[in-house]
Write a protein that holds these residues in place. Structure first.
Motif, PDB file in Angstrom:
ATOM      1  N   ASP A 108       0.845  -1.191   0.000  1.00 40.25           N
ATOM      2  CA  ASP A 108       0.000   0.000   0.000  1.00 40.25           C
ATOM      3  C   ASP A 108       0.879   1.238   0.000  1.00 40.25           C
ATOM      4  O   ASP A 108       2.079   1.181   0.330  1.00 40.25           O
ATOM      5  CB  ASP A 108      -0.903   0.007   1.241  1.00 40.25           C
ATOM      6  CG  ASP A 108      -1.946  -1.102   1.205  1.00 40.25           C
ATOM      7  OD1 ASP A 108      -2.338  -1.498   0.085  1.00 40.25           O
ATOM      8  OD2 ASP A 108      -2.353  -1.566   2.284  1.00 40.25           O
ATOM      9  N   ASN A 109       0.288   2.376  -0.363  1.00 38.91           N
ATOM     10  CA  ASN A 109       1.030   3.632  -0.334  1.00 38.91           C
ATOM     11  C   ASN A 109       1.566   3.896   1.076  1.00 38.91           C
ATOM     12  O   ASN A 109       0.901   3.582   2.078  1.00 38.91           O
ATOM     13  CB  ASN A 109       0.137   4.792  -0.780  1.00 38.91           C
ATOM     14  CG  ASN A 109      -0.306   4.643  -2.218  1.00 38.91           C
ATOM     15  OD1 ASN A 109       0.334   3.957  -3.018  1.00 38.91           O
ATOM     16  ND2 ASN A 109      -1.403   5.289  -2.568  1.00 38.91           N
ATOM     17  N   ARG A 110       2.746   4.472   1.153  1.00 36.64           N
ATOM     18  CA  ARG A 110       3.362   4.787   2.438  1.00 36.64           C
ATOM     19  C   ARG A 110       3.348   6.305   2.673  1.00 36.64           C
ATOM     20  O   ARG A 110       3.379   7.077   1.717  1.00 36.64           O
ATOM     21  CB  ARG A 110       4.803   4.270   2.483  1.00 36.64           C
ATOM     22  CG  ARG A 110       4.948   2.757   2.351  1.00 36.64           C
ATOM     23  CD  ARG A 110       6.392   2.350   2.551  1.00 36.64           C
ATOM     24  NE  ARG A 110       6.587   0.904   2.574  1.00 36.64           N
ATOM     25  CZ  ARG A 110       7.081   0.194   1.574  1.00 36.64           C
ATOM     26  NH1 ARG A 110       7.432   0.801   0.454  1.00 36.64           N
ATOM     27  NH2 ARG A 110       7.228  -1.112   1.671  1.00 36.64           N
ATOM     28  N   THR A 111       3.331   6.694   3.935  1.00 34.85           N
ATOM     29  CA  THR A 111       3.298   8.130   4.255  1.00 34.85           C
ATOM     30  C   THR A 111       4.294   8.463   5.351  1.00 34.85           C
ATOM     31  O   THR A 111       4.627   7.629   6.199  1.00 34.85           O
ATOM     32  CB  THR A 111       1.889   8.564   4.713  1.00 34.85           C
ATOM     33  OG1 THR A 111       1.463   7.731   5.797  1.00 34.85           O
ATOM     34  CG2 THR A 111       0.873   8.474   3.583  1.00 34.85           C
ATOM     35  N   PHE A 112       4.772   9.711   5.326  1.00 35.84           N
ATOM     36  CA  PHE A 112       5.562  10.253   6.422  1.00 35.84           C
ATOM     37  C   PHE A 112       5.283  11.749   6.528  1.00 35.84           C
ATOM     38  O   PHE A 112       4.713  12.358   5.615  1.00 35.84           O
ATOM     39  CB  PHE A 112       7.060   9.972   6.249  1.00 35.84           C
ATOM     40  CG  PHE A 112       7.734  10.678   5.111  1.00 35.84           C
ATOM     41  CD1 PHE A 112       8.418  11.867   5.296  1.00 35.84           C
ATOM     42  CD2 PHE A 112       7.707  10.135   3.821  1.00 35.84           C
ATOM     43  CE1 PHE A 112       9.061  12.514   4.248  1.00 35.84           C
ATOM     44  CE2 PHE A 112       8.343  10.764   2.763  1.00 35.84           C
ATOM     45  CZ  PHE A 112       9.015  11.957   2.976  1.00 35.84           C
ATOM     46  N   LYS A 113       5.658  12.321   7.670  1.00 32.83           N
ATOM     47  CA  LYS A 113       5.393  13.737   7.916  1.00 32.83           C
ATOM     48  C   LYS A 113       6.696  14.500   8.074  1.00 32.83           C
ATOM     49  O   LYS A 113       7.604  14.058   8.780  1.00 32.83           O
ATOM     50  CB  LYS A 113       4.530  13.919   9.173  1.00 32.83           C
ATOM     51  CG  LYS A 113       4.222  15.377   9.499  1.00 32.83           C
ATOM     52  CD  LYS A 113       3.106  15.506  10.529  1.00 32.83           C
ATOM     53  CE  LYS A 113       3.541  15.090  11.906  1.00 32.83           C
ATOM     54  NZ  LYS A 113       2.502  15.397  12.932  1.00 32.83           N
TER      55      LYS A 113
END
Length: 295
Positions: A108-113
């Motif tokens: 799945d798509n990955r995210t970070f801030k």
């Protein structure tokens, strides 16, 4: 080693070098979407206000969401301290340079801030943070169809049946917000059919893929004009249902192989014929036993 790239940059030697005018810093957007295969991506920080000295910003990265991206595994940040020099302009941009890590894993798509944690010579206002989404290109097999292929099979004319093999180029929509993205591919086939003159063809493929089953289809679109000659001739693909011509797609199944390997050969059903058809005049050529092979 990667070098930090910013719109304008300089090392600050002392506090006296910092901006004393009114200036603010903010991420240009509260969200950024990029691809795993994008390579180096610049994430902009907007600097607003006239500057008589340098502005330095420090950022931090954090995991975010249900499928977080991990620093130094899924992405790498060149430098977390970014500088911009004094300028008489009322605005400027500095960039956080991020290198995406392209793996072969379907996920799945990955995210970070990213968050601005400090700013010398400016106030932090607006978007102090931005959420970066890394889209997984390994599941986006649509784009893996782009490139050089060979289309082969048998072709029938009034003089009989013979084998043919033609190099073609498959392309598609790159704007992920466009309606055709992940749905329609374009085949460019120069000199594909010879009818006494060599005819260039361009036609579409309907694309489908189900990630859960890891199976899909590619369908040659019929009923669209695919070639012309002068002002008097135009042709389209049609097929048949055993009784009459139809404009149904001629569709081939495909599936991922072992370890999710992308297929290099796609075979269309031997029972299906593809007619090079001139409206009002009938079929000029009949193509059968079609096969696409990745080059």
């Amino acid at each position: 080693m990667l070098l930090a790239v910013v719109s304008l940059f300089a090392a600050c030697s002392s506090d006296d070098d910092f901006n004393t005018k009114e200036a603010t810093v903010s991420f240009a957007s509260d969200s950024v979407v990029t691809k795993e295969s994008a390579g180096i991506v610049n994430i902009p920080i907007s600097v607003t206000g006239v500057r008589n000295g340098n502005v330095t910003v420090t950022v931090k990265a954090e995991e975010e969401g249900v499928n977080p991206a991990k620093e130094d595994v899924n992405y790498m940040i060149t430098s977390k301290t970014i500088n911009i020099k004094a300028d008489t302009l009322a605005s400027g941009t500095m960039n956080v340079e991020v290198k995406m890590v392209d793996d072969s894993e379907i996920n799945d798509n990955r995210t970070f801030k990213l968050t601005i944690v400090s700013a010398n010579g400016a106030k932090i206002e607006g978007n102090a943070s931005t959420i970066v989404t890394i889209r997984d290109n390994d599941a986006a097999f649509y784009e893996k169809f782009f490139g050089k292929w060979n289309l082969s099979g048998n072709i029938q004319s009034s003089s009989g049946v013979s084998a043919f093999s033609k190099d073609v180029t498959i392309s598609g929509e790159t704007d992920e917000t466009a309606d055709d993205y992940d749905h329609v591919l374009t085949v460019s086939a120069p000199g594909f059919i010879n009818v006494g003159a060599s005819i260039d063809c361009e036609f579409h493929l309907n694309y489908n893929f189900d990630l859960a089953t890891k199976k899909g289809t590619i369908g040659i679109v019929c009923g669209e004009v695919i070639a012309t000659y002068g002002s008097s001739y135009e042709w389209m693909w049609v097929t048949d249902n055993g009784v009459s011509y139809t404009t149904d797609d001629v569709t081939a199944p495909w599936a991922l192989g072992e370890n999710d390997a992308f297929p290099t050969t796609i075979t269309f059903p031997a029972s299906k014929s593809l007619y090079f058809y001139q409206p009002g005049a009938g079929a000029w050529r009949i193509l059968t036993d079609l096969k696409l092979t990745k080059k």
